[in-house]
Design a protein around this motif. Structure first.
Motif, mmCIF file in Angstrom:
data_model
loop_
_atom_site.group_PDB
_atom_site.id
_atom_site.type_symbol
_atom_site.label_atom_id
_atom_site.label_comp_id
_atom_site.label_asym_id
_atom_site.label_seq_id
_atom_site.Cartn_x
_atom_site.Cartn_y
_atom_site.Cartn_z
ATOM 1 N N HIS A 247 43.461 -104.322 0.181
ATOM 2 C CA HIS A 247 43.570 -105.719 0.617
ATOM 3 C C HIS A 247 43.378 -106.680 -0.558
ATOM 4 C CE1 HIS A 247 44.190 -105.443 4.945
ATOM 5 N NE2 HIS A 247 43.422 -104.371 4.909
ATOM 6 N N ARG A 248 42.614 -106.278 -1.542
ATOM 7 C CA ARG A 248 42.330 -107.131 -2.705
ATOM 8 C C ARG A 248 43.450 -107.074 -3.752
ATOM 9 N NH1 ARG A 248 37.317 -105.775 -3.187
ATOM 10 N NH2 ARG A 248 37.679 -103.958 -4.481
ATOM 11 N N HIS A 249 44.079 -105.914 -3.937
ATOM 12 C CA HIS A 249 44.976 -105.735 -5.086
ATOM 13 C C HIS A 249 46.430 -105.409 -4.761
ATOM 14 C CE1 HIS A 249 41.621 -105.900 -7.832
ATOM 15 N NE2 HIS A 249 40.994 -104.974 -7.137
ATOM 16 N N SER A 250 46.749 -105.099 -3.544
ATOM 17 C CA SER A 250 48.089 -104.584 -3.246
ATOM 18 C C SER A 250 48.948 -105.576 -2.484
ATOM 19 C CB SER A 250 47.986 -103.297 -2.426
ATOM 20 O OG SER A 250 47.375 -102.291 -3.199
ATOM 21 N N LEU A 251 50.234 -105.529 -2.765
ATOM 22 C CA LEU A 251 51.209 -106.247 -1.966
ATOM 23 C C LEU A 251 51.237 -105.634 -0.566
ATOM 24 C CD1 LEU A 251 53.635 -108.191 -1.642
ATOM 25 C CD2 LEU A 251 55.079 -106.337 -2.514
ATOM 26 N N GLY A 252 51.202 -104.324 -0.532
ATOM 27 C CA GLY A 252 51.236 -103.609 0.737
ATOM 28 C C GLY A 252 51.111 -102.122 0.518
ATOM 29 N N TRP A 253 51.251 -101.390 1.579
ATOM 30 C CA TRP A 253 51.189 -99.943 1.560
ATOM 31 C C TRP A 253 51.919 -99.464 2.796
ATOM 32 C CZ3 TRP A 253 47.242 -103.335 2.037
ATOM 33 C CH2 TRP A 253 46.687 -103.470 3.310
ATOM 34 N N VAL A 254 52.261 -98.203 2.788
ATOM 35 C CA VAL A 254 52.934 -97.622 3.944
ATOM 36 C C VAL A 254 52.135 -96.411 4.390
ATOM 37 C CG1 VAL A 254 55.065 -96.630 4.860
ATOM 38 C CG2 VAL A 254 55.175 -98.386 3.056
ATOM 39 N N CYS A 255 51.854 -96.351 5.683
ATOM 40 C CA CYS A 255 51.193 -95.199 6.282
ATOM 41 C C CYS A 255 52.223 -94.419 7.085
ATOM 42 C CB CYS A 255 50.072 -95.643 7.227
ATOM 43 S SG CYS A 255 48.707 -96.476 6.404
ATOM 44 N N ALA A 256 52.235 -93.104 6.922
ATOM 45 C CA ALA A 256 53.069 -92.225 7.745
ATOM 46 C C ALA A 256 52.137 -91.471 8.676
ATOM 47 C CB ALA A 256 53.856 -91.247 6.874
ATOM 48 N N ARG A 257 52.483 -91.448 9.953
ATOM 49 C CA ARG A 257 51.645 -90.786 10.948
ATOM 50 C C ARG A 257 52.466 -89.799 11.769
ATOM 51 N NH1 ARG A 257 46.887 -92.873 10.922
ATOM 52 N NH2 ARG A 257 46.571 -94.977 10.175
ATOM 53 N N LEU B 107 47.124 -89.372 9.934
ATOM 54 C CA LEU B 107 47.689 -89.855 8.688
ATOM 55 C C LEU B 107 48.219 -88.661 7.904
ATOM 56 C CD1 LEU B 107 48.033 -92.396 6.846
ATOM 57 C CD2 LEU B 107 45.892 -91.694 5.748
ATOM 58 N N VAL B 108 49.541 -88.614 7.696
ATOM 59 C CA VAL B 108 50.154 -87.489 6.977
ATOM 60 C C VAL B 108 50.844 -87.922 5.699
ATOM 61 C CG1 VAL B 108 50.398 -86.090 9.070
ATOM 62 C CG2 VAL B 108 52.295 -87.575 8.337
ATOM 63 N N GLY B 109 50.923 -89.230 5.467
ATOM 64 C CA GLY B 109 51.545 -89.723 4.258
ATOM 65 C C GLY B 109 51.118 -91.141 3.968
ATOM 66 N N PHE B 110 51.241 -91.513 2.690
ATOM 67 C CA PHE B 110 50.783 -92.823 2.259
ATOM 68 C C PHE B 110 51.436 -93.164 0.926
ATOM 69 C CE2 PHE B 110 47.951 -95.410 -0.318
ATOM 70 C CZ PHE B 110 47.632 -96.441 0.550
ATOM 71 N N VAL B 111 51.733 -94.433 0.715
ATOM 72 C CA VAL B 111 52.124 -94.935 -0.598
ATOM 73 C C VAL B 111 51.574 -96.352 -0.739
ATOM 74 C CG1 VAL B 111 54.408 -95.827 0.091
ATOM 75 C CG2 VAL B 111 53.994 -95.176 -2.278
ATOM 76 N N ASN B 112 51.090 -96.661 -1.932
ATOM 77 C CA ASN B 112 50.547 -97.969 -2.258
ATOM 78 C C ASN B 112 51.584 -98.749 -3.057
ATOM 79 O OD1 ASN B 112 48.886 -100.145 -2.938
ATOM 80 N ND2 ASN B 112 47.707 -99.000 -4.434
ATOM 81 N N VAL B 113 51.692 -100.049 -2.785
ATOM 82 C CA VAL B 113 52.576 -100.928 -3.552
ATOM 83 C C VAL B 113 51.720 -102.031 -4.158
ATOM 84 C CG1 VAL B 113 54.627 -102.387 -3.528
ATOM 85 C CG2 VAL B 113 54.490 -100.413 -1.988
ATOM 86 N N ALA B 114 51.345 -101.841 -5.410
ATOM 87 C CA ALA B 114 50.600 -102.860 -6.147
ATOM 88 C C ALA B 114 51.604 -103.877 -6.673
ATOM 89 C CB ALA B 114 49.837 -102.210 -7.300
ATOM 90 N N ALA C 247 60.216 -89.498 0.728
ATOM 91 C CA ALA C 247 61.347 -90.406 0.498
ATOM 92 C C ALA C 247 61.351 -91.542 1.516
ATOM 93 C CB ALA C 247 62.663 -89.640 0.541
ATOM 94 N N ALA C 248 61.002 -91.262 2.757
ATOM 95 C CA ALA C 248 60.939 -92.309 3.778
ATOM 96 C C ALA C 248 59.791 -93.283 3.500
ATOM 97 C CB ALA C 248 60.787 -91.682 5.167
ATOM 98 N N LEU C 249 58.669 -92.780 2.986
ATOM 99 C CA LEU C 249 57.574 -93.667 2.585
ATOM 100 C C LEU C 249 58.034 -94.626 1.494
ATOM 101 C CD1 LEU C 249 54.621 -91.128 2.351
ATOM 102 C CD2 LEU C 249 54.601 -93.216 3.745
ATOM 103 N N VAL C 250 58.707 -94.093 0.476
ATOM 104 C CA VAL C 250 59.172 -94.930 -0.624
ATOM 105 C C VAL C 250 60.236 -95.909 -0.130
ATOM 106 C CG1 VAL C 250 60.314 -94.943 -2.882
ATOM 107 C CG2 VAL C 250 58.517 -93.267 -2.396
ATOM 108 N N ALA C 251 61.120 -95.482 0.766
ATOM 109 C CA ALA C 251 62.127 -96.397 1.325
ATOM 110 C C ALA C 251 61.462 -97.556 2.061
ATOM 111 C CB ALA C 251 63.075 -95.642 2.250
ATOM 112 N N ALA C 252 60.411 -97.273 2.798
ATOM 113 C CA ALA C 252 59.678 -98.338 3.494
ATOM 114 C C ALA C 252 58.975 -99.248 2.488
ATOM 115 C CB ALA C 252 58.673 -97.739 4.476
ATOM 116 N N ALA C 253 58.493 -98.684 1.389
ATOM 117 C CA ALA C 253 57.874 -99.481 0.330
ATOM 118 C C ALA C 253 58.906 -100.396 -0.321
ATOM 119 C CB ALA C 253 57.221 -98.571 -0.711
ATOM 120 N N VAL C 254 60.116 -99.890 -0.546
ATOM 121 C CA VAL C 254 61.199 -100.694 -1.109
ATOM 122 C C VAL C 254 61.478 -101.883 -0.195
ATOM 123 C CG1 VAL C 254 63.694 -100.711 -1.601
ATOM 124 C CG2 VAL C 254 62.264 -98.816 -2.419
ATOM 125 N N GLU C 255 61.590 -101.622 1.101
ATOM 126 C CA GLU C 255 61.870 -102.700 2.052
ATOM 127 C C GLU C 255 60.739 -103.719 2.101
ATOM 128 O OE1 GLU C 255 64.781 -103.479 3.394
ATOM 129 O OE2 GLU C 255 65.407 -101.814 2.129
#
Length: 131
Positions: free
Chosen positions: A38-48, A53-60, A85-93
């Motif tokens: 919440h302090r440093h990231s634009l967002g993140w994606v959780c895969a469930r 929780l089975v996947g995660f990517v952070n977007v700083a 790949a779907a996590l990264v695609a959601a991060a791109v969006e």
């Protein structure tokens, strides 16, 4: 298997600490991911998968037009199913919706095929200083 993806999805620290430890082969640490993200990231994606929780990517980001993919993680028993790949695609969006102009990633050589072929990144010149 029905995997759901959520930009800035809710999560608890303990499952993310466990996923991070498994993904980066280190002991489970007690990191307050919620506060840090919440302090440093634009967002993140959780895969469930269900509620798990089975996947995660952070977007700083730099607060402007550059965003950075960090900590792409998929639980070992869910790998090789396209979740990363779907996590990264959601991060791109998510980064695109925030009006970022660039999404950067760095990675170890064994992940080259994943980021270039599966996720669509292209090679660029970059510099690095190990601290």
């Amino acid at each position: 298997m029905t995997i759901t993806y959520e930009w800035r999805g809710e999560f608890e620290n303990a499952p993310l600490n466990a996923l991070h430890a498994e993904g980066f082969d280190h002991p489970v640490l007690d990191i307050d991911w919620r506060a840090q993200l919440h302090r440093h990231s634009l967002g993140w994606v959780c895969a469930r998968d269900g509620g798990d929780l089975v996947g995660f990517v952070n977007v700083a980001w730099d607060g402007g037009v550059h965003a950075f993919v960090l900590d792409t993680l998929v639980r070992a028993d869910h790998r090789h199913r396209g979740i990363g790949a779907a996590l990264v695609a959601a991060a791109v969006e998510g980064a695109r919706a925030a009006r970022c102009e660039w999404l950067h990633v760095d990675f170890d050589d064994e992940l080259r095929e994943f980021y270039f072929d599966a996720c669509g990144f292209r090679s660029t010149e970059a510099g690095l200083i190990a601290l």
